[in-house]
Design a protein around this motif. Sequence first.
Motif, PDB file in Angstrom:
ATOM      1  N   MET A   1       0.917  -1.114   0.064  1.00 42.74           N
ATOM      2  CA  MET A   1      -0.033   0.156  -0.093  1.00 42.74           C
ATOM      3  C   MET A   1       0.867   1.383  -0.008  1.00 42.74           C
ATOM      4  SD  MET A   1      -3.228  -0.943   2.595  1.00 42.74           S
ATOM      5  CE  MET A   1      -4.252  -2.229   2.290  1.00 42.74           C
ATOM      6  N   ALA A  30       4.784  -4.164  -0.133  1.00 44.68           N
ATOM      7  CA  ALA A  30       4.437  -5.668  -0.862  1.00 44.68           C
ATOM      8  C   ALA A  30       5.550  -6.201  -0.908  1.00 44.68           C
ATOM      9  CB  ALA A  30       3.513  -5.365  -1.930  1.00 44.68           C
ATOM     10  N   SER A 153      -0.684   1.599  -8.318  1.00 43.47           N
ATOM     11  CA  SER A 153      -1.284   0.669  -7.534  1.00 43.47           C
ATOM     12  C   SER A 153      -2.629   0.490  -7.683  1.00 43.47           C
ATOM     13  CB  SER A 153      -0.614   0.817  -5.968  1.00 43.47           C
ATOM     14  OG  SER A 153      -1.488  -0.053  -5.206  1.00 43.47           O
ATOM     15  N   SER A 155      -4.500  -1.390  -5.704  1.00 43.34           N
ATOM     16  CA  SER A 155      -5.095  -1.585  -4.510  1.00 43.34           C
ATOM     17  C   SER A 155      -5.141  -0.340  -3.692  1.00 43.34           C
ATOM     18  CB  SER A 155      -4.036  -2.534  -3.647  1.00 43.34           C
ATOM     19  OG  SER A 155      -4.059  -3.624  -4.197  1.00 43.34           O
ATOM     20  N   GLN A 156      -4.359   0.680  -3.919  1.00 43.62           N
ATOM     21  CA  GLN A 156      -4.208   2.083  -3.262  1.00 43.62           C
ATOM     22  C   GLN A 156      -5.452   2.705  -3.957  1.00 43.62           C
ATOM     23  OE1 GLN A 156      -1.017   4.264  -4.819  1.00 43.62           O
ATOM     24  NE2 GLN A 156      -2.109   6.145  -4.302  1.00 43.62           N
ATOM     25  N   THR A 161      -7.792  -2.420   0.153  1.00 43.54           N
ATOM     26  CA  THR A 161      -7.680  -3.523   1.108  1.00 43.54           C
ATOM     27  C   THR A 161      -6.434  -3.677   1.784  1.00 43.54           C
ATOM     28  OG1 THR A 161      -6.697  -4.712  -0.971  1.00 43.54           O
ATOM     29  CG2 THR A 161      -9.129  -5.095  -0.605  1.00 43.54           C
ATOM     30  N   SER A 164      -2.961  -6.537  -0.164  1.00 42.38           N
ATOM     31  CA  SER A 164      -3.096  -5.854  -1.605  1.00 42.38           C
ATOM     32  C   SER A 164      -3.172  -6.989  -2.734  1.00 42.38           C
ATOM     33  CB  SER A 164      -1.725  -5.138  -1.720  1.00 42.38           C
ATOM     34  OG  SER A 164      -1.733  -4.167  -0.767  1.00 42.38           O
ATOM     35  N   GLU A 169       3.209  -4.277  -5.789  1.00 40.60           N
ATOM     36  CA  GLU A 169       2.710  -2.786  -5.934  1.00 40.60           C
ATOM     37  C   GLU A 169       3.598  -2.236  -4.992  1.00 40.60           C
ATOM     38  OE1 GLU A 169      -2.269  -3.184  -6.825  1.00 40.60           O
ATOM     39  OE2 GLU A 169      -1.546  -3.607  -4.930  1.00 40.60           O
ATOM     40  N   ASN A 214      -1.669 -12.185  -4.736  1.00 40.03           N
ATOM     41  CA  ASN A 214      -1.844 -11.261  -3.538  1.00 40.03           C
ATOM     42  C   ASN A 214      -0.694 -11.281  -2.486  1.00 40.03           C
ATOM     43  OD1 ASN A 214      -3.403 -10.615  -0.951  1.00 40.03           O
ATOM     44  ND2 ASN A 214      -4.729 -10.031  -2.480  1.00 40.03           N
TER      45      ASN A 214
END
Length: 502
Positions: A1, A30, A153, A155-156, A161, A164, A169, A214
């Motif tokens: 993140m 990550a 990213s 996820s960001q 989450t 991620s 990322e 993941n």
Amino acid sequence: MKKNLKTTILMSGGPISLSLLLSLGVVQPALAQTSGDAAPAATPAEAAPSSSPSAADNTAAKADQTPPAPTGFWDRANLFGDMGGLRPWLGNYGITVNLQETSEYLNNLSGGVKRGGAYDGLTQFGVVVDTQKAFGLPGGTFNVSGLQIHGTSLSQRNLLTLQSASGIEAEDTTRLWELWYQQSLLAGKVDVKVGQQSLDQEFMVSQYANAFMNLTFGWPILPSVDMPAGGPAYPLSSLGVRVRAKPSDALTVLAGVFDGNPAGSDVGDPQQLNNHGTNFNLHNGALFIGEVQYAINQPPADASAAQPAGLPGTYKLGFWYNTQRFADPRFDTAGQSLASPASTGVAASHRGNYSFYAVADQMVWRPSADSPQSVGVFARIMGAPGDRNLVDLGVNAGVTLKAPFKGRDNDVVGLAVGYAKIGSHAQGLAGDTASLTTPGYPSRSSETIVEATYQYQVTPWWQLQADFQYAFRPAGGIPNPENPSQRVGNELVLGVRTNIVF
């Protein structure tokens, strides 16, 4: 993140933004979790030549019988082959050069704070030197590696989450990753590694989990959010010393001590604070880590020896302890809830942080000892105190099938689940917020990720991977920044990754 993700989470909470910041600690990085294997350092057995004439004769005989490595474009191990003779020439001096590129595109088709796709990529490059060949120093290995991280990213930007969607990322930059020297001792029974190290390369590793994209199946979610700066793991690393002992073929013991915060500070985005990986500091407390590994039914080093009758497996137990102070996610220095209007706004702190963990990798089926097809299962569980951590329980488990179809000996298909339980004090803070300041504020419990993946080995140097992920209760049920009375919705993510070894 990344920093922006944390800012979004914090701003969504209104009066509890400070306490959420304290509970999150720092942005977690990550893991460089790619389908291609990173270049390993020489093992003690490889670093030290045999002193037995008979063993040397057997090795020479085997070398004469071993067919040469394939050189055809579609059959060789690297895209660039021997680079016009450069690789073997460097090999004569003990130098190995490694380069690989991982690129991926992920798209969330439902849920999250918004929908859409994102590209991200990672170029890994490194040099490994066998000091016996290079300088005549037996048992030594020098390693230096770097990262060029690019893209965006998902996820960001879209998911928010904790686990991620991708293990690669990270903030765009070019950075030093690892820089260390390893020395083998006592005929290979012990080796010592000193320098800048990334713990995700040796500790908490699961062989079968590495097939998944993941983050939590690489460097697990619990240390990613509970350790300062996410711990010494991709894309960061820390100065330290690691000792490895191998009392028997089945038993391995790892232990190390490292700088407690690879970012060098507890304030700000850790990846930006250590933007190029050159913060060689030792002033942020200490991180102690230890792990015991027990392997069963492993193939013998001598290929001509009898193979074990049972199926191979590896079992690990470990712990870590960080000497820094850690903020309480719920209570202030006066013992009041941080969500209370009467709170001082300054979180109580706890001395030290720790976790215990267990990892299991076990092959559970294969048609015969020489068959490429096999089924493997893995499980990891780790816990930490809930009074100073955002996540106090992390669990992931899964199953993989190698060679799922005839003629596809190096393909892998897998299904896995990742679970992150929100710590007791972080859960309590969400409840306090709903009762004291923001009626209807969502409660927090846990986040669960389900992932299905297929790795297609196009050539020895090129792999494609298709991926499906579904996230239940992102970040354990955080409020949607657009509507704080509602949680971020469950998310469906599809992705494709390509990995090329040059």
